[in-house]
Scaffold this motif. Structure first.
Motif, short mmCIF file in Angstrom:
data_model
loop_
_atom_site.label_atom_id
_atom_site.label_comp_id
_atom_site.label_asym_id
_atom_site.label_seq_id
_atom_site.Cartn_x
_atom_site.Cartn_y
_atom_site.Cartn_z
N ASP A 1 -1.69 2.64 -15.49
CA ASP A 1 -2.80 2.62 -14.53
C ASP A 1 -2.43 1.76 -13.32
N LEU A 2 -1.81 0.61 -13.59
CA LEU A 2 -1.40 -0.24 -12.47
C LEU A 2 -0.37 0.47 -11.60
N ASP B 1 0.00 3.67 -11.19
CA ASP B 1 -0.68 4.71 -10.41
C ASP B 1 -1.37 4.12 -9.19
N ARG B 2 -2.06 3.00 -9.41
CA ARG B 2 -2.77 2.38 -8.28
C ARG B 2 -1.79 1.83 -7.25
N ALA B 3 -0.72 1.21 -7.73
CA ALA B 3 0.26 0.65 -6.80
C ALA B 3 0.94 1.75 -5.99
N ARG B 4 1.15 2.91 -6.62
CA ARG B 4 1.76 4.03 -5.88
C ARG B 4 0.91 4.44 -4.70
N LEU B 5 -0.40 4.28 -4.85
CA LEU B 5 -1.30 4.68 -3.77
C LEU B 5 -1.49 3.57 -2.75
N ASP C 1 -2.17 0.15 -3.57
CA ASP C 1 -3.05 -0.93 -4.01
C ASP C 1 -2.19 -2.19 -4.20
N GLN C 2 -2.34 -3.15 -3.28
CA GLN C 2 -1.48 -4.34 -3.32
C GLN C 2 -1.81 -5.23 -4.52
N ALA D 1 -2.84 -4.27 -7.46
CA ALA D 1 -2.22 -3.66 -8.64
C ALA D 1 -0.72 -3.94 -8.65
N TRP E 1 8.08 -1.83 -4.26
CA TRP E 1 6.90 -1.56 -3.44
C TRP E 1 7.16 -0.39 -2.49
#
Lengths: 183, 558
Positions: free
Chosen positions: A4-5, A7-11, A13-14, A16, A54
């Motif tokens: 989940d983290l 997935d969020r970081a891919r979008l 989300d710093q 995450a 990142w």
């Protein structure tokens, strides 16, 4: 949770990504240290790997492969750092209980010093593949994912690195057996 | 003890178990500071969600009728194709689809991408703290190698930008300067460049896995060129006895060679470049007579040095050399020529500003040149001029077409940069693409009542498609039939024709629209003609408003 983290970081989300980075920092630093053999360089390599993580996260297609992928970035960063910096500080820490038999200790210490010296004479690429195998205990299949090369090539490179380590050890032993020359 | 390796794996494990297991405190903090300074950028497609949100806001019209009209417009866009046999038959398909993609330009510290078909230019980088100085497409046309100079602290490095996902990674760095390159090895596995590190000059190869190969140590190494067979790297350097040409192997145990160039001239001004047959290497030099310009040809096997006669002019303008399948491109202050077996052919006459950098198209038929255009008192817009390079077309003469990009320089004399033309390999397999599309309605079509639904027939849309592969970019004309259900959902179907300078994609599509016209999904298939003959394009489009995005793939037809 990690998926989940990821997935969020891919979008983008710093927060995450920060959680991912903090969770991974110890394992990445420990592996980097074994490859570059210097605490400052290990820190540099780990930070470079995290920044690359990142930047490149959108390219990670399968979040479940995050751990292997993070080691891939770390190996690249460590090799790059090691190639540009030649400093070497071999910090030694003997794990507790390591010297169980006092009679055995001198022989083990001598062996350890031999292998430490030989390991330091390997290229960063060879050190990296030995660290994946003998420190992280990765299978050839996992190493294949980490290094992005076929399993057969992994086996070949591992064999080559091992033979190289053996060759340096043999050379060191031969040198130590030579009679001391008169000044 | 391991008999094969002369070491005990247990001892190695024990040794590796030594050392820290935890990162020092605060190690992640600088990383997060960097992350916050560097929000992630995606290059293609940009801002999809924002566009969708804006489209939805535009859709929020009060009148139901207006919403219906909008909806019809939106839906139709997406689409593709039926075999429009009549159109397909009008063109004589070439043997192979077009190979020429985008022209990448490094100028004024940033990288630009120019579509030579439409003239559209996009800034790929807008970095304020670093300068991108040289750019080179990878052989598969998917990545760019870029020479980067950081101003503070001074640091030069080689980056690779992956156009598929917008990621950027540093392959090699911490150099004082990048003197030559980057260029790619033909297999795409090495990025070759020369760098200065303190007093040392190095010729290096950076592998994509991070390994750095030191190929040669040389002072002033520049002008890197790989032989057509990919086995040798040639570059110019400053030898003890004057300028020299160095030829080093890229693999294997063959010996490196050097050829003294002092007999031909005093300094290398342009090149070296391999001839297309791999038998020679051309080098432009300052002649031994002051102010003269000499073009030398070095035998690749015997090291003989000979001068090549031609209308090259003097050495007041830095000469540029390039390799084309039909000869060597020579650009000097006097013009641009294609030097083939029959001698030089004029490609561009003296009139007009001559390029400061050139790139030959992957199919070898066109030349792109970076040059200033229409300079005013203190500013010059920068453009990419393209013109035919094929001997027959070049001999007939052709006025270059300037494609203006957004960069400006203070004067044409201060213009420096590089260009590289994207190769587009023929798709032997399915190639994945992404695109976005904006449309306008040309016709609302005929509205008829069919039972409980309202049918709109022959709604016509004109769209502009921008795809990650330029072969799928162009102008799309779509004819849509929409069956509106009482709940304002709809189904749609129709045909579309996507056209660009190289060919056409004709096909059909079908899809659905949600109630209230807030979203639609369309699947389509199209067959290529012209340069795209033998290829099939399948794609899926989603969106709302007049802006759509899609994904798809294209490859050989079954």
């Amino acid at each position: 949770m990690e998926v989940d983290l990821v997935d969020r970081a891919r979008l983008g989300d710093q927060a995450a990504f920060e959680a991912l980075a903090r969770a991974a920092q110890d394992r990445l630093y420990a592996a980097a240290y074994r490859i570059v053999r210097d605490p400052d360089l290990a820190e540099d390599a780990m930070q470079a790997a995290l920044i690359a993580m990142w930047r490149d996260l959108p390219a990670l297609r399968d979040p479940a492969r995050f751990e292997a992928w993070s080691y891939r970035l770390l190996v690249r960063a460590s090799i790059r750092v090691a190639r540009h910096e030649r400093r070497q500080h071999d910090v030694r820490r003997i794990p507790a209980g390591e010297i169980a038999d006092p009679l055995d200790a001198p022989w083990r210490i001598a062996q350890r010093d031999e292998i430490a010296h030989a390991f330091g004479h390997l290229t960063p690429e060879h050190r990296a593949i030995l660290v994946l195998r003998y420190y992280l205990d990765q299978s050839l299949a996992t190493m294949s994912v980490v290094l992005g090369i076929p399993e057969g090539t992994v086996a070949s490179r591992l064999n080559h690195a091992s033979r190289r380590l053996g060759a340096v050890l043999r050379a060191d032993r031969a040198t130590s057996l030579e009679p001391e020359r008169a000044p | 003890m391991n008999d094969d390796f002369d070491f005990d794996p247990a001892v190695l494990r024990s040794y590796l178990a030594e050392g820290p297991e935890q990162a020092p405190p605060g190690t992640v903090d600088p990383v997060m500071a960097q992350v916050r300074r560097e929000p992630r950028r995606r290059l293609v497609p940009a801002g999809l969600l924002v566009q969708l949100r804006q489209a939805r806001e535009r859709l929020a019209l009060p009148a139901a009728a207006a919403r219906l009209a909008w909806a019809a417009v939106l839906l139709a866009l997406l689409v593709l194709t039926l075999l429009v046999a009549a159109l397909v038959g009008r063109r004589q398909p070439p043997l192979q689809p077009a190979m020429n993609g985008l022209v990448a330009v490094a100028v004024a510290g940033d990288v630009w991408l120019v579509d030579p078909g439409s003239g559209a230019a996009t800034a790929l980088t807008t970095t304020a703290d670093i300068d991108e100085t040289v750019v080179a497409w990878s052989p598969d046309g998917r990545s760019l190698a870029v020479a980067v100079h950081e101003r503070s602290p001074t640091n030069s490095r080689i980056d690779v930008i992956d156009l598929a996902n917008g990621s950027r990674q540093t392959l090699a760095g911490s150099y004082d300067a990048i003197a030559g390159g980057p260029i790619w090895s033909p297999d795409g596995e090495l990025v070759l460049f020369s760098a200065r590190l303190g007093e040392r000059g190095l010729v290096l190869g950076a592998a994509l896995d991070g390994a750095i190969l030191e190929l040669a140590s040389a002072t002033g190494a520049a002008g890197l060129s790989v032989s057509p067979d990919g086995l040798w790297l040639a570059f110019a350097s400053e030898g003890v006895a004057g300028p020299e040409l160095r030829i080093v192997p890229l693999s294997g145990d063959a010996a490196a060679r050097s050829v003294a160039l002092a007999a031909a001239g005093t300094a290398v001004l342009g090149g070296p470049v391999w001839t297309s047959d791999g038998l020679g290497i051309h080098v432009a030099m300052a002649g031994n007579d002051p102010g003269s310009l000499v073009l030398a040809r070095v035998g690749a096997h015997d090291g003989t040095v000979a001068t090549v006669d031609g209308p090259w002019g003097d050495g007041t303008a830095a000469p540029i050399l390039g390799t084309a399948p039909t000869g060597t491109v020579v650009s000097t202050g006097q013009g641009v020529w294609l030097l083939g077996p029959a001698g030089p052919i004029d490609v561009q006459p003296v009139e007009g500003k001559l390029p400061v950098a050139i790139a030959v198209s992957p199919d070898g038929r066109r030349l792109a040149g970076l040059r200033a255009i229409q300079c005013a008192a203190d500013t010059c817009p920068v453009g990419v001029a393209t013109l035919p390079l094929a001997p027959a077309e070049a001999a007939a003469g052709s006025e270059p077409q300037d494609l203006r990009i957004g960069a400006r320089v203070a004067s044409d004399a201060s213009l420096t940069g590089t260009v590289s033309w994207q190769p587009l390999p023929y798709p032997h397999d399915e190639l994945e693409i992404e695109f976005d599309e904006t449309c306008v309605t040309l016709s609302d079509g005929q509205s008829t009542q069919v039972g409980s639904i309202t049918r709109y027939e022959d709604v016509v849309l004109s769209c502009t498609d921008r795809a990650t592969d330029p072969r799928l970019s162009g102008t799309r004309t779509t004819h849509v039939t929409i069956d509106m259900e009482p709940d304002e959902s709809a189904t749609l179907r129709g045909t579309s024709l996507l056209e660009n300078a190289d060919g056409r994609w004709a096909g059909s599509f079908s899809g659905t629209v949600t109630a209230g016209y807030t979203w639609h999904e369309v699947s389509a298939v199209a067959q290529g003609s012209g340069a795209f003959a033998g290829l099939t394009y399948r794609f899926h489009v989603t969106g709302a408003g007049t802006v759509f995005t899609g994904t798809g793939s294209f490859g050989p037809s079954d």
